[in-house]
Design an enzyme around this catalytic site. Structure first.
Site, short mmCIF file in Angstrom:
data_model
loop_
_atom_site.label_atom_id
_atom_site.label_comp_id
_atom_site.label_asym_id
_atom_site.label_seq_id
_atom_site.Cartn_x
_atom_site.Cartn_y
_atom_site.Cartn_z
N CYS A 105 21.01 27.69 5.67
CA CYS A 105 20.63 26.40 6.44
C CYS A 105 19.11 25.79 5.44
O CYS A 105 18.65 24.59 5.55
CB CYS A 105 20.24 26.38 8.02
SG CYS A 105 18.88 27.46 8.21
N GLN B 13 10.42 53.25 15.53
CA GLN B 13 9.24 52.83 15.28
C GLN B 13 8.95 52.54 13.87
O GLN B 13 7.82 51.75 13.67
CB GLN B 13 7.93 53.46 15.97
CG GLN B 13 8.06 53.64 17.65
CD GLN B 13 6.98 54.63 17.98
OE1 GLN B 13 7.04 55.84 17.83
NE2 GLN B 13 6.12 54.21 18.64
N SER C 36 3.97 60.39 18.23
CA SER C 36 2.96 60.94 19.45
C SER C 36 3.32 60.26 20.53
O SER C 36 2.57 60.76 21.46
CB SER C 36 1.60 60.65 18.76
OG SER C 36 1.33 59.12 18.79
N CYS D 201 16.48 30.13 3.61
CA CYS D 201 17.55 30.62 3.92
C CYS D 201 18.62 30.22 3.16
O CYS D 201 18.76 28.76 2.82
CB CYS D 201 17.67 30.23 5.54
SG CYS D 201 19.48 30.57 6.18
N HIS E 52 9.56 47.88 15.70
CA HIS E 52 8.43 47.32 15.00
C HIS E 52 8.76 46.63 14.00
O HIS E 52 7.90 45.98 12.90
CB HIS E 52 7.30 48.34 14.57
CG HIS E 52 6.72 48.89 15.56
ND1 HIS E 52 6.03 50.41 15.81
CD2 HIS E 52 6.64 48.45 17.28
CE1 HIS E 52 5.61 50.37 17.24
NE2 HIS E 52 6.05 49.58 17.84
#
Length: 231
Positions: free
Chosen positions: A169, A110, A208, A166, A130
């Site tokens: 590209c 996470q 948690s 990028c 995440h």
């Protein structure tokens, strides 16, 4: 989609074991890991005791609490921390060693601090549900760029464009952070549940288990009859 947390259960209390009991439980855990057919680890916050960063921050209610409980006010002593100064802890390195010995099959994280990848854990063995504050991606050619700095530059929560292009590209790059109300990355989420379906042992570190749907992953292991250890 990333959801907030539930209200605290006043009936739940923290239990602190004696050193003897802790040693016994660690021996049992080590035995379960050695004999596991498919061992996975689910991580939340893993403190970094070797860096200059405090492991307990007097920040008051976090963003999840503030979102779900609008009446709560943030502590006036709250401050932010530059996570690029953090280094992988002994716990991070222990997971790398378990993976090297083929005892650890997958890590579901996470965290957005990127410390698992910086520790040397192969990217094929982790799902960062995440996002990663050091990772930006190209939506056109799917190139991923791992930086040594925080990639997010946008101010608005749901604006993820960065100021860079990028290298392959020349399309716009986007940070990989998942904010409130946004869908978790499909590939990482599917991989996490797939490993949960295979796992017979799951170790939870620093979470948690109150933020869904991520919290559903270790719970699946327990519901299937696997060993679920929450530390």
């Amino acid at each position: 989609m990333a959801h907030g947390i539930a209200d605290e259960d006043p009936t739940k209390k923290e239990i602190i074991d004696s050193p003897k009991v802790i040693d016994q439980k660690l021996e049992q855990l080590a035995d379960w890991i050695r004999n596991a057919k498919h061992f996975i680890v689910f991580t939340g916050h893993i403190p970094d005791f070797r860096s200059s960063i405090n492991t307990i921050l007097p920040t008051g209610p976090g963003v999840w609490e503030l979102r779900d409980h609008p009446g709560v006010k943030r502590s006036p002593t709250a401050f932010t921390v530059n996570m690029t100064k953090a280094i992988p802890s002994a716990t991070h390195m222990a997971l790398v060693e378990l993976a090297r010995q083929n005892l650890l099959q997958f890590v579901v994280s996470q965290n957005i601090d990127g410390l698992h990848l910086r520790s040397g854990l192969p990217s094929t063995l982790i799902a960062e549900l995440h996002g990663n504050s050091n990772l930006e991606v190209c939506k056109k050619c799917q190139t991923k760029c791992l930086r040594d700095y925080r990639t997010r530059t946008a101010v608005k929560a749901h604006d993820h464009q960065t100021t860079r292009k990028c290298s392959k590209c020349r399309s716009t790059l986007y940070d990989s952070i998942i904010n409130f109300g946004e869908s978790l990355p499909k590939q990482e989420l599917e991989a996490s549940f797939e490993h949960a379906r295979k796992a017979d042992v799951c170790l939870v570190l620093g979470s948690s288990l109150r933020v869904t749907p991520a919290a559903d992953i270790p719970q699946m292991v327990g519901k299937r009859g696997g060993k679920l250890i929450i530390g």
